[in-house]
Design an enzyme around this catalytic site. Structure first.
Site, PDB file in Angstrom:
ATOM      1  N   ARG A  96       0.843  -1.193   0.000  1.00 28.60           N
ATOM      2  CA  ARG A  96       0.000   0.000   0.000  1.00 28.60           C
ATOM      3  C   ARG A  96       0.883   1.249   0.000  1.00 28.60           C
ATOM      4  NH1 ARG A  96      -5.270  -0.349   3.713  1.00 28.60           N
ATOM      5  NH2 ARG A  96      -6.016   0.917   1.947  1.00 28.60           N
ATOM      6  N   SER A  97       0.387   2.313  -0.603  1.00 29.69           N
ATOM      7  CA  SER A  97       1.111   3.564  -0.723  1.00 29.69           C
ATOM      8  C   SER A  97       2.426   3.321  -1.464  1.00 29.69           C
ATOM      9  CB  SER A  97       1.323   4.194   0.656  1.00 29.69           C
ATOM     10  OG  SER A  97       1.733   5.542   0.539  1.00 29.69           O
ATOM     11  N   PHE A  98       3.573   3.777  -0.918  1.00 29.26           N
ATOM     12  CA  PHE A  98       4.849   3.610  -1.618  1.00 29.26           C
ATOM     13  C   PHE A  98       5.196   2.135  -1.842  1.00 29.26           C
ATOM     14  CE2 PHE A  98       9.545   3.654  -1.827  1.00 29.26           C
ATOM     15  CZ  PHE A  98       9.736   4.592  -2.833  1.00 29.26           C
ATOM     16  N   GLY A 143       3.319   0.188  -3.050  1.00 27.37           N
ATOM     17  CA  GLY A 143       2.751  -0.133  -4.355  1.00 27.37           C
ATOM     18  C   GLY A 143       3.802  -0.164  -5.446  1.00 27.37           C
ATOM     19  N   HIS A 154      -6.147   8.989  -0.773  1.00 27.57           N
ATOM     20  CA  HIS A 154      -5.003   8.084  -0.801  1.00 27.57           C
ATOM     21  C   HIS A 154      -5.298   6.788  -0.057  1.00 27.57           C
ATOM     22  CE1 HIS A 154      -0.932   6.815  -1.216  1.00 27.57           C
ATOM     23  NE2 HIS A 154      -0.615   6.962   0.058  1.00 27.57           N
TER      24      HIS A 154
END
Length: 395
Positions: free
Chosen positions: A232-234, A236, A366
């Protein structure tokens, strides 16, 4: 892409982080009343107002936890320690540009210690772990739904750009409740590995995940055929990058997929002006300076030009065809990092799906914004179907 609907703060960066704390209420790591009271008491955003307000709330939650524990109320103590941990994390969020800042170091230590106290009070197995990595170890936590050593499916959760193994708790209960083990850990440039060991993000994350899986698969309660990687997030970017070389993964989830961070960096003639323009912005705006310096700190870089060059190394599309497991890419409406899911799907040769979640269904911003239960209700049915189709049935 437009910003998600405002929750409290006019500035989208501060509002996004406030939303992140509100999300934690779903897993007893925040109280909505406490969070909004703290937000109202922040005052001026720039400067120390944010740190002071969240630190004070964190201290009160920690005192409440100690009092509850002394009274024998383990549930109230556990929840209060979880809240304290989240509020301490929030306190240092906007002062991460200097990893040696005493305020950051103190708040980070308190964030970890409060979470460690909460872990002791959980009603299912949970332990702090050290994972061998190069000449050091990575800090993390392993959670299980029950104490049986019967092999079970396991979710592996790398951290994002600014998260910690402790803040990974947001994704733990949903997995444990569904019968999965969960491993969360700080990789290079994240949590303890950054703030204590001063090791920085690396684009070749497969060299981090492989020793993590080597360690994980030695545990008797882990089914080696049912390891799920969720980025998830970075993460990704980190997760699919690692999956190009690490083939012991049964399924991959990216939220959102960020297969080519370099594509976000100006190129061609615009690249010549980009770094000088950002440097001017940083001189004129303290928040803009913190935004870039915090990210550069995670890379161990202090030059904008070097930072842009480093981001161009964070690409994995050319190697995406090496991923051997099914993949799900989640795209949430108004997520400023979204948009890479279709490109990754096109580059894959395995079964892949892109799911679009919308503000109309409560997913706005986000990593799903405030729609975390909508997110889990989308991801885990996909995981169950995927493991079943591959013959890797859940127990």
């Amino acid at each position: 892409m437009t910003d998600p609907a405002k929750v409290f703060f006019r500035d989208p960066s501060y509002d996004g982080q406030f939303t992140r704390t509100l999300n934690a209420a779903v897993v007893h790591a925040a109280d909505l009343g406490e969070a909004f009271a703290t937000a109202r008491g922040v005052g001026k955003l720039s400067g120390g107002g944010w740190y002071d307000a969240w630190s004070a709330t964190a201290d009160r939650a920690r005192v409440a936890a100690d009092s509850a524990l002394a009274a024998g109320d383990r549930v109230s103590a556990r929840h209060a320690f979880l809240r304290a941990s989240e509020y301490f994390r929030q306190a240092y969020f906007f002062i991460r540009s200097d990893v040696d800042d005493p305020r950051l170091q103190t708040a980070y230590r308190d964030h970890v210690e409060a979470f460690a106290e909460a872990v002791k009070l959980l009603e299912h197995p949970a332990e702090a772990v050290r994972i061998p990595y190069e000449d050091t170890t990575l800090h993390g936590y392993f959670f299980a739904p029950h104490a049986s050593s019967t092999p079970r499916p396991t979710v592996v959760l790398p951290c994002g750009y600014d998260s910690t193994a402790e803040s990974g708790w947001l994704d733990v209960p949903a997995a444990v409740d569904r019968g999965y083990n969960v491993l969360v850990f700080d990789g290079p440039g994240q949590g303890e590995t950054l703030y204590v060991q001063h090791r920085y993000l690396r684009h070749d994350f497969e060299n981090v995940l492989t020793p993590v899986l080597d360690w994980l698969l030695d545990r008797p309660e882990v089914d080696p055929a049912k390891v799920v990687l969720v980025g998830r997030s970075f993460a990704g970017y980190l997760a699919p990058r690692a999956a190009t070389a690490e083939h012991r993964i049964a399924a991959l989830v990216c939220d959102p997929a960020q297969p080519d961070l370099g594509a976000r960096v100006p190129s061609g003639p615009a690249a010549l002006a980009a770094a000088p323009v950002v440097r001017v912005q940083m001189r004129r705006n303290a928040d803009r300076a913190e935004f870039f310096r915090a990210r550069m700190a995670a890379h161990g870089i202090d030059s904008v030009r070097e930072y842009f060059a480093e981001l161009r190394r964070f690409t994995m599309l050319a190697d995406a065809s090496r991923i051997t497991c099914p993949a799900l890419m989640v795209e949430s409406e108004h997520d400023f990092t979204a948009g890479g899911g279709p490109a990754l799907r096109e580059a894959l040769t395995t079964k892949a799906q892109v799911v679009q979640l919308t503000a109309a269904e409560g997913v706005d911003g986000h990593c799903a914004g405030l729609g975390q239960q909508v997110w889990t209700g989308t991801v885990y049915p996909w995981l169950h179907r995927t493991l079943a189709r591959s013959g890797r049935l859940l127990d």
